[in-house]
Design a protein around this motif. Structure first.
Motif, PDB file in Angstrom:
ATOM      1  N   ALA A 122      -2.424   4.427  -4.859  1.00 62.15           N
ATOM      2  CA  ALA A 122      -1.845   5.135  -3.719  1.00 62.15           C
ATOM      3  C   ALA A 122      -2.920   5.985  -3.046  1.00 62.15           C
ATOM      4  O   ALA A 122      -3.873   6.430  -3.686  1.00 62.15           O
ATOM      5  N   HIS A 175      -0.295  10.088  -9.703  1.00 59.82           N
ATOM      6  CA  HIS A 175       0.275   9.364  -8.570  1.00 59.82           C
ATOM      7  C   HIS A 175       0.387   7.878  -8.914  1.00 59.82           C
ATOM      8  O   HIS A 175      -0.147   7.420  -9.924  1.00 59.82           O
ATOM      9  N   LYS A 219       0.861  -1.176   0.000  1.00 58.44           N
ATOM     10  CA  LYS A 219       0.000   0.000   0.000  1.00 58.44           C
ATOM     11  C   LYS A 219       0.899   1.229   0.000  1.00 58.44           C
ATOM     12  O   LYS A 219       1.748   1.389   0.873  1.00 58.44           O
ATOM     13  N   ILE A 220       0.735   2.075  -0.995  1.00 61.95           N
ATOM     14  CA  ILE A 220       1.540   3.287  -1.117  1.00 61.95           C
ATOM     15  C   ILE A 220       0.806   4.438  -0.438  1.00 61.95           C
ATOM     16  O   ILE A 220      -0.364   4.709  -0.737  1.00 61.95           O
ATOM     17  N   ASP A 247       1.133   8.360  -0.035  1.00 63.19           N
ATOM     18  CA  ASP A 247       1.796   9.544  -0.569  1.00 63.19           C
ATOM     19  C   ASP A 247       1.560  10.700   0.394  1.00 63.19           C
ATOM     20  O   ASP A 247       0.440  11.160   0.570  1.00 63.19           O
TER      21      ASP A 247
END
Length: 68
Positions: free
Chosen positions: A44, A40, A17-18, A20
């Motif tokens: 994310a 992105h 899981k990103i 940002d």
């Protein structure tokens, strides 16, 4: 510096899981959330560092306590 390279991320994108939390110095005239909205990493999520930091301190970007 990055923790992983782009080829690793591409192979493992469904397993991570990103988050940002892009943030820029005010004089840079950049907005991390606006940049996130334009482009992105797929799937994310954006974490607003300013909105999720302790506000009753003169130190920037301190973590809030458990009850906040």
């Amino acid at each position: 510096m990055s923790l992983v390279d782009t080829s690793w991320l591409e192979k493992n994108i469904d397993n991570v899981k990103i988050i940002d939390c892009s943030w820029h110095m005010p004089q840079a005239n950049r907005n991390g959330f606006e940049e996130y909205q334009k482009e992105h990493i797929p799937n994310a999520i954006f974490f607003d560092l300013d909105k999720n930091s302790k506000t009753n301190t003169n130190l920037p970007h301190m973590l809030t306590d458990l009850n906040s």
